[in-house]
Design a protein around this motif. Sequence first.
Motif, PDB file in Angstrom:
ATOM      1  N   ASP A  41      43.322  45.857  51.325  1.00 22.25           N
ATOM      2  CA  ASP A  41      43.553  44.577  51.908  1.00 22.25           C
ATOM      3  C   ASP A  41      43.076  43.642  51.027  1.00 22.25           C
ATOM      4  N   ARG A  42      43.330  42.288  51.396  1.00 17.91           N
ATOM      5  CA  ARG A  42      43.184  41.065  50.563  1.00 17.91           C
ATOM      6  C   ARG A  42      42.440  40.004  51.107  1.00 17.91           C
ATOM      7  N   THR A  43      41.758  39.073  50.449  1.00 12.58           N
ATOM      8  CA  THR A  43      41.244  38.065  50.935  1.00 12.58           C
ATOM      9  C   THR A  43      41.404  36.801  49.761  1.00 12.58           C
ATOM     10  N   LEU A  44      41.462  35.530  50.532  1.00 10.58           N
ATOM     11  CA  LEU A  44      41.480  34.503  49.564  1.00 10.58           C
ATOM     12  C   LEU A  44      40.159  34.031  49.096  1.00 10.58           C
ATOM     13  N   VAL A  45      40.152  33.721  47.735  1.00  8.86           N
ATOM     14  CA  VAL A  45      38.732  33.384  47.207  1.00  8.86           C
ATOM     15  C   VAL A  45      39.186  31.997  46.214  1.00  8.86           C
ATOM     16  N   ARG A  46      37.930  31.170  46.371  1.00  9.95           N
ATOM     17  CA  ARG A  46      38.131  29.690  45.873  1.00  9.95           C
ATOM     18  C   ARG A  46      37.487  29.789  44.472  1.00  9.95           C
ATOM     19  N   LEU A  47      38.033  29.543  43.455  1.00  6.47           N
ATOM     20  CA  LEU A  47      37.304  29.568  41.997  1.00  6.47           C
ATOM     21  C   LEU A  47      37.583  28.040  41.379  1.00  6.47           C
TER      22      LEU A  47
ATOM     23  N   GLU B 113      40.395  44.776  42.904  1.00  4.80           N
ATOM     24  CA  GLU B 113      41.278  44.965  41.712  1.00  4.80           C
ATOM     25  C   GLU B 113      40.986  44.170  40.504  1.00  4.80           C
ATOM     26  N   ALA B 114      41.419  44.497  39.274  1.00  6.86           N
ATOM     27  CA  ALA B 114      40.797  43.869  38.061  1.00  6.86           C
ATOM     28  C   ALA B 114      41.819  42.647  37.884  1.00  6.86           C
ATOM     29  N   THR B 115      41.345  41.417  37.295  1.00  4.29           N
ATOM     30  CA  THR B 115      42.035  40.304  37.183  1.00  4.29           C
ATOM     31  C   THR B 115      41.764  39.585  35.923  1.00  4.29           C
ATOM     32  N   HIS B 116      42.640  38.933  35.324  1.00  4.01           N
ATOM     33  CA  HIS B 116      42.271  38.265  34.044  1.00  4.01           C
ATOM     34  C   HIS B 116      42.001  36.910  34.154  1.00  4.01           C
ATOM     35  N   LEU B 117      41.995  36.474  35.455  1.00  5.39           N
ATOM     36  CA  LEU B 117      41.757  34.980  35.824  1.00  5.39           C
ATOM     37  C   LEU B 117      40.162  34.728  35.731  1.00  5.39           C
TER      38      LEU B 117
ATOM     39  N   ARG C  76      42.591  37.919  46.448  1.00  3.94           N
ATOM     40  CA  ARG C  76      41.908  38.976  46.097  1.00  3.94           C
ATOM     41  C   ARG C  76      42.131  40.329  46.619  1.00  3.94           C
ATOM     42  N   HIS C  77      42.693  41.188  45.886  1.00  3.67           N
ATOM     43  CA  HIS C  77      42.996  42.463  46.536  1.00  3.67           C
ATOM     44  C   HIS C  77      41.901  43.605  46.445  1.00  3.67           C
ATOM     45  N   ARG C  78      41.951  44.521  47.334  1.00  2.78           N
ATOM     46  CA  ARG C  78      41.152  45.968  47.218  1.00  2.78           C
ATOM     47  C   ARG C  78      42.316  47.106  47.257  1.00  2.78           C
ATOM     48  N   VAL C  79      42.218  47.651  46.268  1.00  2.00           N
ATOM     49  CA  VAL C  79      42.829  49.070  46.025  1.00  2.00           C
ATOM     50  C   VAL C  79      42.050  50.204  46.601  1.00  2.00           C
ATOM     51  N   ASP C  80      42.967  51.195  47.296  1.00  2.00           N
ATOM     52  CA  ASP C  80      42.251  52.560  47.756  1.00  2.00           C
ATOM     53  C   ASP C  80      42.453  53.507  46.445  1.00  2.00           C
TER      54      ASP C  80
END
Length: 364
Positions: A14-20, A49-53, A36-40
């Motif tokens: 699934d995924r959600t929107l996050v504010r940075l 998920e891993a992100t470089h941001l 921001r995604h979640r992986v199974d």
Amino acid sequence: MCYRCRAVFTGYHDRTLVRLRDLDIASHRVYLWMPRHRVDCPRDGVCREATHLARRGARCTKRFEKLLFTLTKDMTVKAVATLQGVDWEMVKNAEVRYIAGLLRKRDLDKITDLGIDEVSEKKGHRYLTLVTDIRRRRVIWVGRRNDRAVIRAFFRWFGKKRSRRIRRVVIDMHDPYELELRVRCPRASLIYDHFHVIKPMGVAIDNIRRRIQGQLPPEGRRYLKGSRYLLLRPSETLTSKQCISLKELLDLPGNVELTTAYLLKEDLRAVFRELDPKVARTELRDWKRRAMESGIPEIIDYVKMLNRRRFGIQNFFRHRQTNGLSEGFNNVVKTLKKDAYGFHDWRYFRLKILRKCGKLESGD
């Protein structure tokens, strides 16, 4: 990509929107909306998920986090939070994450000389133990309390391989430190800081002064009143007026023991200034003989202490290393505590000490 095992997936759970929060543009605040995604993951289950941001759990980008970290070097957390218009928890967490990342990059190999000292954490005889790398002039570890257990915890963290490289350890004659160091570093030379060796001599002189003052009648006590710091201060730091007062004090007929103790104290300081180890050891033996011949009970007790601590004193004459660097770091720690009006979170206090005294940043 799973942030734990780094496995790559084409789909997501699934995924959600996050504010940075990001760096400002001119006077305008900038926010980034990021999916921001979640992986199974078959190995770790459902995870982000891993992100470089941004770092995991952060509400700001890495570059904004770096800005907060830079500002907290010379500003308080509250001041940085007010300046940037963010919550102080965001500033604190950004600094904690950044310091933790810098600690993982430290080079702890080739450490041969350690300095160990204690500094007050708060009221009630609560202390922190600072372990210093004398060669590189940095604090490498901070522990709570000042007993054998804290030294044991340091060497468990430091590792057996690095511990075998330790050749010299400077301490302040604190027995719990010495007992554990003899177990953990049997081949290392334990060195007593000369200031802490001479300090009990000043205590002995003060006890002599009190004993003599208590034996005098009330009208005779006024001659010794206000003389404590005249007797304890080094002779080279006295003003001309203080030198005259000291001479008048020592010339009094009833102050033979006090005069003898003061002259022995100055001779002892000269012994520890001697650079030749053989000459220093010879002069110390002669000093102890004269001290025993004086017959003053307080001085005799001090000589017995020197005999018990003779190996650490001889190592000082051989290596000429002191704990002055650790004492300087103690003042830095006190300043940190004063500027922050105390720390409720001692782990954050520990990280602040390592940042300020550990040379973690490239410019230090």
